[in-house]
Design an enzyme around this catalytic site. Sequence first.
Site, PDB file in Angstrom:
ATOM      1  N   SER A 238       0.745  -1.136  -0.136  1.00  0.00           N
ATOM      2  CA  SER A 238      -0.179  -0.124  -0.027  1.00  0.00           C
ATOM      3  C   SER A 238       0.766   1.261   0.133  1.00  0.00           C
ATOM      4  O   SER A 238       2.091   1.123   0.492  1.00  0.00           O
ATOM      5  CB  SER A 238      -0.992  -0.045   1.055  1.00  0.00           C
ATOM      6  OG  SER A 238      -0.148   0.362   2.226  1.00  0.00           O
ATOM      7  N   LYS A 239       0.319   2.293  -0.531  1.00  0.00           N
ATOM      8  CA  LYS A 239       0.990   3.660  -0.589  1.00  0.00           C
ATOM      9  C   LYS A 239       1.733   3.801   0.832  1.00  0.00           C
ATOM     10  O   LYS A 239       2.970   4.215   0.781  1.00  0.00           O
ATOM     11  CB  LYS A 239      -0.102   4.726  -0.984  1.00  0.00           C
ATOM     12  CG  LYS A 239      -0.138   4.737  -2.312  1.00  0.00           C
ATOM     13  CD  LYS A 239       0.692   6.075  -2.895  1.00  0.00           C
ATOM     14  CE  LYS A 239       0.835   5.979  -4.271  1.00  0.00           C
ATOM     15  NZ  LYS A 239       0.299   4.911  -5.181  1.00  0.00           N
ATOM     16  N   SER A 240       0.995   3.627   1.905  1.00  0.00           N
ATOM     17  CA  SER A 240       1.339   4.062   3.043  1.00  0.00           C
ATOM     18  C   SER A 240       2.634   3.565   3.783  1.00  0.00           C
ATOM     19  O   SER A 240       3.433   4.189   4.305  1.00  0.00           O
ATOM     20  CB  SER A 240       0.399   3.987   4.264  1.00  0.00           C
ATOM     21  OG  SER A 240       0.034   2.568   4.073  1.00  0.00           O
ATOM     22  N   ARG A 241       2.897   2.115   3.176  1.00  0.00           N
ATOM     23  CA  ARG A 241       4.188   1.758   3.764  1.00  0.00           C
ATOM     24  C   ARG A 241       5.166   1.189   2.773  1.00  0.00           C
ATOM     25  O   ARG A 241       5.840   1.995   2.306  1.00  0.00           O
ATOM     26  CB  ARG A 241       3.593   0.210   4.567  1.00  0.00           C
ATOM     27  CG  ARG A 241       2.939   0.469   5.575  1.00  0.00           C
ATOM     28  CD  ARG A 241       2.637  -1.146   6.328  1.00  0.00           C
ATOM     29  NE  ARG A 241       3.903  -1.684   6.231  1.00  0.00           N
ATOM     30  CZ  ARG A 241       4.918  -1.652   7.089  1.00  0.00           C
ATOM     31  NH1 ARG A 241       4.637  -1.068   8.338  1.00  0.00           N
ATOM     32  NH2 ARG A 241       5.967  -2.393   7.045  1.00  0.00           N
TER      33      ARG A 241
END
Length: 301
Positions: A238-241
């Site tokens: 995911s973008k966040s990680r």
Amino acid sequence: MKSSTAIGTTATAEAYRGRFAPSPTGLLHQGSLLAAVGSWLDARAHGGKWLVRMEDLDRPRTVAGAAEAILRTLDALGLTSDEPVLWQSSRGEAYAQALERLRANHCVYRCTCTRSELSGPYAGHCRMHPPPADGPAAWRLLLSPHARIDFDDLFQGQQSFNADSIGDPVIFRRDGIAAYQLAVVVDDAFQGITHVVRGADLLESTAWQIGVFRGLGLPAPRFGHLPLVVEPDGSKLSKSRGAQAVSGWPPGEALERILTLLGYSPPAGLRHEPVPRILDWALSGWPPAGLAGRRAIALAT
Ligand code: GLU
Ligand code: ZN
């Protein structure tokens, strides 16, 4: 000796030629960088060449500046193409010629199904019920019914796919642009690629691509699929990680991180060594134990 046609170059003396083929739809993340490093190591471990091809066919999804940023990141990590970068946006004519050849070989059919009519593997509707000959249509590769595609993966072992369960892929889009499954094959042939090393998300695509090689009457390269980098819970990056761009990381740190994901145990301080030394160290241990048969690597929590 090499023989060359507009769409295919066949090296008769098999020297290893590998490649990394990023799509400039964003910056490199840990998953794409793992494919870059793994394909480079496999090429160099075999005394081979390593090429970069920019898969910038899908204009709407192309992010301005991403291609240049990817190439800069690769350079900083010591991963530089041995030949000029091939840009797919310049290859339209070769893809059109390949479609002509597939048509002449009766290996494709027109499809007018709309996105909303499609779910799951394509069951061959327009193969059985050809649409009217006029009007825009996509082209699909004729694999079904009942074709089987087997290959011996360099890292994942013997693979077997049934055309009925993967369906016939679109190889030329209705808007007149070649689809990935065709462009990748035409260019792997054109560049004389002998070994395709990439992420395991493309295992199924490999079955389709072997079908395209067959349809074009070209020999397929060897394929090796590296584990996919996933979130700690096994889901897609995911973008966040994990999907965070690695372009801002110091090169030594980025390489150490990727090598650890690949299964190496880098000695303390490796990250502070010059990039060529880090790569040499990795090369001496390629392939790391435990890589074979691995489909996914979860990031640590
Ligand atoms: N361009 C494709 C991607 O970034 C990969 C193509 C390939 O390695 O065959 O997903
Ligand atoms: Zn259809």
